[in-house]
Scaffold this motif. Structure first.
Motif, PDB file in Angstrom:
ATOM      1  N   ALA A 163      -0.957  14.521 -10.331  1.00 27.39           N
ATOM      2  CA  ALA A 163      -0.694  13.897 -11.376  1.00 27.39           C
ATOM      3  C   ALA A 163      -1.121  12.354 -11.468  1.00 27.39           C
ATOM      4  N   GLU A 164      -0.939  11.582 -10.570  1.00 31.14           N
ATOM      5  CA  GLU A 164      -1.305  10.244 -10.430  1.00 31.14           C
ATOM      6  C   GLU A 164      -2.819  10.042 -10.443  1.00 31.14           C
ATOM      7  N   GLY A 165      -3.215  10.939  -9.868  1.00 29.19           N
ATOM      8  CA  GLY A 165      -4.964  10.926  -9.904  1.00 29.19           C
ATOM      9  C   GLY A 165      -5.444  11.226 -11.225  1.00 29.19           C
ATOM     10  N   GLY A 197      -6.987  -0.737  -2.724  1.00 26.34           N
ATOM     11  CA  GLY A 197      -5.403  -0.198  -3.003  1.00 26.34           C
ATOM     12  C   GLY A 197      -4.645  -1.134  -3.896  1.00 26.34           C
ATOM     13  N   ILE A 198      -3.588  -0.854  -3.876  1.00 28.63           N
ATOM     14  CA  ILE A 198      -2.410  -1.727  -5.016  1.00 28.63           C
ATOM     15  C   ILE A 198      -1.924  -2.678  -3.999  1.00 28.63           C
ATOM     16  N   GLY A 199      -1.583  -3.735  -4.656  1.00 25.47           N
ATOM     17  CA  GLY A 199      -0.829  -4.851  -3.647  1.00 25.47           C
ATOM     18  C   GLY A 199      -1.653  -6.257  -4.065  1.00 25.47           C
ATOM     19  N   CYS A 200      -1.114  -7.394  -3.393  1.00 23.75           N
ATOM     20  CA  CYS A 200      -1.965  -8.605  -3.764  1.00 23.75           C
ATOM     21  C   CYS A 200      -3.426  -8.260  -3.100  1.00 23.75           C
ATOM     22  N   SER A 201      -3.308  -7.564  -1.963  1.00 25.24           N
ATOM     23  CA  SER A 201      -4.657  -7.390  -1.360  1.00 25.24           C
ATOM     24  C   SER A 201      -5.687  -6.315  -2.024  1.00 25.24           C
ATOM     25  N   GLY A 202      -5.065  -5.545  -3.012  1.00 26.94           N
ATOM     26  CA  GLY A 202      -5.681  -4.725  -3.748  1.00 26.94           C
ATOM     27  C   GLY A 202      -6.534  -5.226  -4.821  1.00 26.94           C
ATOM     28  N   GLY A 227      -3.855  -3.200   1.679  1.00 27.70           N
ATOM     29  CA  GLY A 227      -2.736  -4.009   2.272  1.00 27.70           C
ATOM     30  C   GLY A 227      -2.292  -2.947   3.625  1.00 27.70           C
ATOM     31  N   ASP A 228      -1.314  -3.445   4.384  1.00 23.99           N
ATOM     32  CA  ASP A 228      -0.767  -2.676   5.537  1.00 23.99           C
ATOM     33  C   ASP A 228       0.168  -1.836   4.961  1.00 23.99           C
ATOM     34  N   GLY A 229       0.957  -1.926   3.995  1.00 27.39           N
ATOM     35  CA  GLY A 229       1.747  -1.341   3.491  1.00 27.39           C
ATOM     36  C   GLY A 229       0.999  -0.105   2.917  1.00 27.39           C
ATOM     37  N   ASP A 230      -0.003  -0.399   2.073  1.00 26.28           N
ATOM     38  CA  ASP A 230      -1.007   0.519   1.623  1.00 26.28           C
ATOM     39  C   ASP A 230      -1.598   1.578   2.312  1.00 26.28           C
ATOM     40  N   GLY A 247       1.556   2.601   5.298  1.00 29.41           N
ATOM     41  CA  GLY A 247       2.633   3.094   4.641  1.00 29.41           C
ATOM     42  C   GLY A 247       2.329   4.448   3.897  1.00 29.41           C
ATOM     43  N   ILE A 248       2.355   4.043   2.838  1.00 26.11           N
ATOM     44  CA  ILE A 248       2.071   5.232   1.786  1.00 26.11           C
ATOM     45  C   ILE A 248       0.648   5.858   1.935  1.00 26.11           C
ATOM     46  N   GLY A 249      -0.267   5.378   2.473  1.00 25.98           N
ATOM     47  CA  GLY A 249      -1.628   5.864   2.983  1.00 25.98           C
ATOM     48  C   GLY A 249      -1.694   6.674   4.143  1.00 25.98           C
ATOM     49  N   ASN A 307      -3.078  -7.345   7.017  1.00 23.44           N
ATOM     50  CA  ASN A 307      -1.831  -6.998   7.460  1.00 23.44           C
ATOM     51  C   ASN A 307      -0.899  -8.068   7.758  1.00 23.44           C
ATOM     52  N   ASN A 308      -0.272  -8.226   6.633  1.00 20.68           N
ATOM     53  CA  ASN A 308       0.861  -9.475   6.474  1.00 20.68           C
ATOM     54  C   ASN A 308       2.288  -9.158   6.729  1.00 20.68           C
ATOM     55  N   ASN A 309       2.513  -7.781   7.199  1.00 19.23           N
ATOM     56  CA  ASN A 309       3.799  -7.166   7.631  1.00 19.23           C
ATOM     57  C   ASN A 309       4.753  -7.022   6.483  1.00 19.23           C
ATOM     58  N   ILE A 310       4.399  -7.043   5.378  1.00 15.79           N
ATOM     59  CA  ILE A 310       5.003  -7.233   4.249  1.00 15.79           C
ATOM     60  C   ILE A 310       4.483  -6.654   2.971  1.00 15.79           C
ATOM     61  N   TYR A 311       5.440  -5.926   2.135  1.00 16.92           N
ATOM     62  CA  TYR A 311       4.887  -5.409   0.954  1.00 16.92           C
ATOM     63  C   TYR A 311       4.907  -6.747  -0.196  1.00 16.92           C
ATOM     64  N   ALA A 312       3.800  -7.206  -0.097  1.00 13.16           N
ATOM     65  CA  ALA A 312       3.936  -8.673  -0.889  1.00 13.16           C
ATOM     66  C   ALA A 312       4.144  -8.600  -2.557  1.00 13.16           C
ATOM     67  N   LEU A 313       3.381  -7.721  -2.962  1.00 13.15           N
ATOM     68  CA  LEU A 313       3.354  -7.464  -4.430  1.00 13.15           C
ATOM     69  C   LEU A 313       4.650  -7.038  -4.899  1.00 13.15           C
ATOM     70  N   THR A 314       5.486  -6.272  -4.177  1.00 14.13           N
ATOM     71  CA  THR A 314       6.730  -5.788  -4.687  1.00 14.13           C
ATOM     72  C   THR A 314       7.631  -6.934  -4.209  1.00 14.13           C
TER      73      THR A 314
HETATM   74  C1  LIG Z   1       3.030   5.158  -5.871  1.00 15.81           C
HETATM   75  C2  LIG Z   1       3.251   3.787  -6.081  1.00 15.81           C
HETATM   76  N1  LIG Z   1       4.463   3.294  -5.426  1.00 15.81           N
HETATM   77  C3  LIG Z   1       4.747   2.016  -5.579  1.00 15.81           C
HETATM   78  C4  LIG Z   1       4.262   1.056  -6.160  1.00 15.81           C
HETATM   79  C5  LIG Z   1       4.523  -0.178  -6.133  1.00 15.81           C
HETATM   80  N2  LIG Z   1       3.761  -1.279  -5.365  1.00 15.81           N
HETATM   81  C6  LIG Z   1       3.017  -1.793  -5.720  1.00 15.81           C
HETATM   82  S1  LIG Z   1       2.356  -3.109  -4.569  1.00 15.81           S
HETATM   83  C7  LIG Z   1       3.177  -2.219  -3.276  1.00 15.81           C
HETATM   84  C8  LIG Z   1       3.076  -2.898  -1.961  1.00 15.81           C
HETATM   85  C9  LIG Z   1       1.905  -3.344  -1.596  1.00 15.81           C
HETATM   86  O1  LIG Z   1       2.183  -3.838  -0.321  1.00 15.81           O
HETATM   87  P1  LIG Z   1       0.815  -4.104   0.548  1.00 15.81           P
HETATM   88  O2  LIG Z   1      -0.109  -2.737   0.670  1.00 15.81           O
HETATM   89  O3  LIG Z   1       1.339  -4.447   2.077  1.00 15.81           O
HETATM   90  O4  LIG Z   1      -0.188  -4.986  -0.017  1.00 15.81           O
HETATM   91  P2  LIG Z   1       0.158  -6.638   0.084  1.00 15.81           P
HETATM   92  O5  LIG Z   1       0.794  -6.836  -1.541  1.00 15.81           O
HETATM   93  O6  LIG Z   1       1.155  -6.924   1.048  1.00 15.81           O
HETATM   94  O7  LIG Z   1      -1.141  -7.285   0.068  1.00 15.81           O
HETATM   95  C10 LIG Z   1       4.022  -1.500  -3.868  1.00 15.81           C
HETATM   96  C11 LIG Z   1       4.974  -0.587  -3.039  1.00 15.81           C
HETATM   97  C12 LIG Z   1       2.844   1.365  -6.886  1.00 15.81           C
HETATM   98  N3  LIG Z   1       1.955   0.700  -7.288  1.00 15.81           N
HETATM   99  N4  LIG Z   1       2.535   2.639  -6.631  1.00 15.81           N
END
Ligand SMILES: Cc1ncc(C[n+]2csc(CCOP(=O)(O)OP(=O)(O)O)c2C)c(N)n1
Ligand code: SF4
Lengths: 654, 320
Positions: free
Chosen positions: A308-310, B57-62, B101-104, B107-109, B129-136
């Protein structure tokens, strides 16, 4: 069944999975196709690799057919279960197929396995051909110096079954031999052994059951036919359309297609990538389309749920695709993985968050599987949207005889492309059309950015109000444009009596059964109706459908799901109410007979819901329990029979 | 296949900077260092920007893909690896850079991260790798230590952290390195080496996030919080370590080098953290394998193939 005028023959083979049911049926279907008959065949199997019951029906006729019948004319039973059911299970799932054989029909079975078959079949008119499989193998193998090794070669029991069928149906011996030889082409010693076994059995049946043989029934002599499965039709169309990338994560019944593609990927260059999951599959395919290659992925319900997301990602970044082939099967969740259902219509329409454009087509037979697959790649390129082909197990896995596809009018349209001369290229430029020319990574001057976030004309993120409004409008108006450009007669198709008061609306794989109902000599008391086949599901072809419905008073919707998904969609989109919903959700496709019963009843006694299963209208709330109870009672009545030939673990039941 | 500019046009760092875009990272964010490192690496290699695709990906780093002048794809959370794979397989001639990001990534990836190593696709994955989910806004990521608690975490982390280097090596990445965001030049050199490596390369970049991570700060990395005022980071090569597999075709040589690299990654010497190249193995890539299976791919990329007028009659003949 000694009548030489007989024009419709329903042959079925049943046996434990892994015992050669598939290959025998394919061989039979192929030979009948070559002999010039119309052939339609479909398979039922458990989600299990070896041991549980599967059956394959092959229907041949000398008029066009695209559905199966409830009754069987010739039953080939490789084991006892195929005749009398799985009484050894804690909860029996079926009562075998002997009861489906028509009076005058025939049963070929292994008399070593079921010595008492005669006593257990009530209908005296059924011709029984009890064949001692083991002895036949032992004796026939003498010819190749392997006499007495029947046990070792027991897998060739299916060739015995094939040879017996051929003799029973009076198919010329030569034709049979050629078919067997070709089936084992490349494996010379196997080919020889099987040929010997088939010939021996053929003669055995002639000698011992001469009076039971049915004269060869006339073939319409159709030339140049091919025997094809829906999943192969899709695969061939992908090659023809120039698809260069297919990602997939294994799942029944979608995997067949990827396996087929993989077998030919070197000749029509296509990279077939097995991924770690469906999330990966869709993302890879989206990026490959951005990379300039036509891409697709194939899956079934549980896999599409993960995509779905894709889909949303493709839509917001205006990727030209991918094409997602969604082979529906029984849900929810893992559901009944190897069985039929049309339960994913709503998921295909509403799978992502927010509003996004995606094309959804629902082809209805092998030809449409081919042409729609070819077309949908052009549509993806032309409108830069993802697309779903709503396919299903029934057509995906059914083999039919057809004329080879006519490719003379097929063109490849890559849609609007960026032209190197342009300066200040912006990927999402507003220039009147909702579809902006695209460049392909690697092209000089074409650098663009894109994002799964809302973005502006240059592809960089923007949450501005005006930008958001325009971008939503740009994306969503693509489908409006598509509807304007899409030929009306490909949106919906009308069959039967266009002026009839009764309109039966359906989608996808029900096309065959409804066409058969309208067109075949088998339906003497054929109900009078117009059949509207909805082939374009999104954008919804409101106008074309209104036209097709003009003058109709009773609207009946027939589909294979519990929730009447299409009927609901029609209620949402059309002013006219749906009068009757004919539904089937037992995991099997509508048989010809069921569709006939359902529609006749719907016309005579219109009511909200008609639910069919096992060839009759049933009370959906109680019938399932009743049936299980009946089976359990029947087991009580009968003494415990022989142990099954393929032993199952104690209490094995899935 | 070593990537260098074949000598025509010379590119400089500004050629890899996207115009007309405002960078919205916080002042002092480690991401700036990594971005500069990437741009410097691309300039050093002289890769034409239009032959580079950056998948984030998604995050500040994204957001990084937007700031680089190259084809930029800011994809979904956690999906850098599949998206990079699709892009590279469409066109084997592109330089594909994954950033996230490292979460990206871990974690989820994580599933994709592991699969990405197994495939040995020729791409480079730079992980912030900032040890943090920064954007959330500051939740724990998979690399934060058990018992650690930043100012934005309501509780201490109760999970064991992953070790990115050990994970990458065991997943099959054939180039695995670590660097530090604020050492831009060093990061650039490592990224350039990673891009030149034919195969899946991971560069885990230790990064400061002044907004949320008050534990792993610049001061902390530089060891200014310690009595001896010695940096926590040290370079592997300074200790004579070389992670190159000496005999690339010999499985023993591969596993020995891997074991040594993983040991380096896991060893904790008074809290000192190694940076540098842990592991490098030159071996056949996914593209090599596909080119063997599909002969046409040996001479050209999929995107350049002619797809008009394909003759499907042999396929139909097979079905007769
Ligand atoms: C499927 C999905 N789940 C949750 C989110 C919310 N989300 C946005 S940024 C983020 C964390 C990003 O953390 P990281 O990958 O470490 O990147 P950083 O912001 O630290 O650079 C999350 C969980 C999202 N965008 N999509
Ligand atoms: S929140 Fe952290 S990672 Fe994000 S921009 Fe600010 S400092 Fe950088």
């Amino acid at each position: 069944m000694t009548n030489t005028q007989r024009l419709d023959l329903n042959w079925m083979i049943g046996g434990a999975q892994g015992s050669g049911v598939n290959s025998t049926a394919q061989l039979y279907a192929k030979l009948m196709t070559r002999l010039g008959y119309h052939v339609f065949s479909n398979i039922e199997y458990h989600s299990n690799i070896k041991g549980k019951h599967s059956n394959f029906r092959v229907r041949t006729a000398n008029y066009p057919i695209r559905s199966h019948r409830e009754h069987v004319d010739v039953l080939v039973a490789l084991d006892e279960e195929s005749l009398f059911g799985d009484f050894y299970q804690r909860y029996p799932t079926h009562r075998g197929h002997a009861g489906k054989v028509k009076s005058g029909g025939a049963i070929i079975y292994d008399s070593n396995e079921v010595p008492d078959a005669q006593d257990r079949i009530d209908d005296q008119e059924i011709r029984l051909l009890g064949i001692p499989f083991r002895e036949i193998l032992n004796e026939s193998l003498e010819e190749v110096g392997k006499g007495g090794e029947g046990k070792k070669y027991s897998i060739m029991g299916n060739t015995v079954a094939f040879g017996a069928s051929m003799a029973l149906l009076d198919i010329p011996e030569k034709q049979m031999e050629t078919a067997v030889r070709e089936a084992f082409a490349g494996k010379k010693s196997l080919a020889e052994m099987n040929e010997v076994v088939a010939r021996y059995t053929y003669n055995y049946v002639q000698d011992n059951f001469g009076d039971k043989i049915e004269p060869h029934f006339p073939s319409p002599g159709l030339e140049n036919q091919i025997l094809i499965k829906g999943s192969q039709a899709v695969g061939i169309a992908k090659f023809k359309a120039g698809c260069g990338f297919q990602s997939y994560y294994p799942i029944s019944p979608a995997t067949d297609e990827s396996v087929y593609l993989e077998q030919h990927q070197q000749d029509f260059p296509m990279q077939i990538i097995q991924t770690e999951d469906e999330v990966s599959a869709i993302n890879m395919a989206v990026s490959a389309t951005h990379g300039g290659v036509r891409s697709s992925t194939s899956t079934s319900g549980p896999g599409y749920a993960l995509m779905a997301e894709g889909m949303g990602f493709s839509a917001i970044t205006e990727a030209p695709g991918p094409v997602v082939c969604l082979y529906q099967r029984g849900g929810p969740s893992t559901g009944i993985p190897t069985r039929q259902e049309q339960g994913d219509l709503r998921m295909a329409l509403h799978s992502g968050q927010g509003d996004y454009p995606a094309i959804v087509l629902a082809p209805g037979d092998a030809e449409e599987y081919f042409y729609d697959t070819h077309k949908i790649f052009n549509l993806c390129d032309r409108y830069q949207v993802p697309a779903v082909l709503l396919l299903d197990k029934h057509i995906g896995r059914s083999s039919v005889s057809i004329q080879p596809f006519d490719t003379s009018d097929l063109e490849v349209d890559r849609g609007p492309r960026f032209n190197t001369g342009e300066h200040e290229y912006q990927r999402y430029q507003f220039d009147g059309s909702p579809v902006s020319p695209r460049s392909i990574p690697g092209e000089e001057g074409g650098i663009f950015w894109t994002s799964s976030d809302e973005h502006q004309q240059d592809g960089h993120i923007s949450e501005g109000i005006g930008n958001r409004m325009s971008m939503m409008h740009k994306r969503m108006s693509k489908l409006k444009l598509l509807l304007e450009e899409y030929p009306e007669d490909s949106q919906v198709k009308v069959f039967g009596n266009r002026d009839s008061d009764v309109a039966v609306i359906s989608w996808g794989s029900n096309k065959g059964v409804l066409q058969d109902l309208l067109g075949s000599p088998a339906s003497e008391n054929q109900p009078d109706f117009r059949f509207i086949h909805l082939r374009l599901i999104n954008p919804f072809p409101e106008q074309a459908l209104q036209k097709a419905l003009d003058g109709a008073e009773t609207i009946i919707v027939l589909e294979q799901n519990w929730g009447a998904h299409l009927a609901g969609l029609l209620q949402e989109k059309l002013a006219k109410p749906v009068d009757v919903r004919i539904l089937k959700f037992d995991g099997r496709p509508f048989s010809y007979d069921e569709a006939s019963i359902g529609i006749t009843d719907a016309i005579e006694n219109p009511r909200e819901r008609i639910v069919l299963t096992r060839g009759a209208i049933r009370d959906e709330e109680t019938w399932g329990y009743e049936e299980v109870q009946n089976l359990l009672d029947e087991r009580e009545r009968r003494p415990r029979q022989r142990t099954p030939s393929v032993p199952l673990p104690p209490n094995y039941n899935r | 296949m070593t990537k260098t500019n074949n000598g025509q046009k010379k590119y400089k760092i500004p050629d890899y900077k996207a115009d007309n875009i405002h960078n919205d990272w916080c002042p002092g964010c480690g991401d700036y260092g990594i971005l500069s490192g990437i741009q410097m690496a691309l300039a050093n290699l002289g890769l034409p920007p239009h032959e580079v695709a950056v998948i984030s990906g998604i995050g500040c780093s994204g957001k990084t893909s937007h700031y680089i002048n190259a084809y930029g794809f800011h994809t979904l959370h956690g999906r850098v690896v599949p998206n990079a794979t699709g892009m590279k397989l469409a066109n084997h001639d592109l330089t594909v850079l994954g950033v996230g990001g490292d979460g990206d990534g871990y974690g989820i990836g994580a599933g994709h991260f592991v699969a990405g190593g197994r495939r040995n696709l020729d791409f480079t994955y730079v992980i912030f790798n900032n040890n943090i989910y920064a954007l959330t806004k500051g939740q724990a990521s998979p690399t934060i230590g058990k018992g650690e608690q930043t100012k934005t975490m309501p509780e201490q982390s109760i999970y064991n952290p992953i070790n990115p280097v050990a994970l990458a090596i065991s997943s099959g990445y054939t180039f695995v390195a670590q660097s530090y965001a604020l050492d831009v030049k060093y990061t650039a050199d490592i990224i350039a080496r990673a891009i030149q490596h034919p195969g899946s390369a991971v560069v885990d970049v230790l990064q400061t996030c002044p907004a949320f991570n008050n534990l792993h700060t610049k001061t902390w990395f530089e060891g200014l919080d310690r009595e001896e005022k010695q940096p926590r980071l040290y370079k592997l090569e300074d200790e004579g370590y070389d992670g190159t597999v000496p005999e690339p075709e010999n499985p023993d040589s591969v596993s020995k080098t891997k074991a040594a690299a993983i040991e380096k990654a896991l060893a904790s010497k008074n809290g000192r953290i190694p940076v540098g190249v842990f592991y490098e193995h030159r071996t056949a890539t996914l593209e090599d394998y596909l080119s063997k299976k599909i002969p046409a791919l040996a001479s050209t990329s999929m995107v350049k193939m002619d797809i008009y007028d394909r003759d499907i009659s042999p396929l139909l003949d097979e079905l007769r």
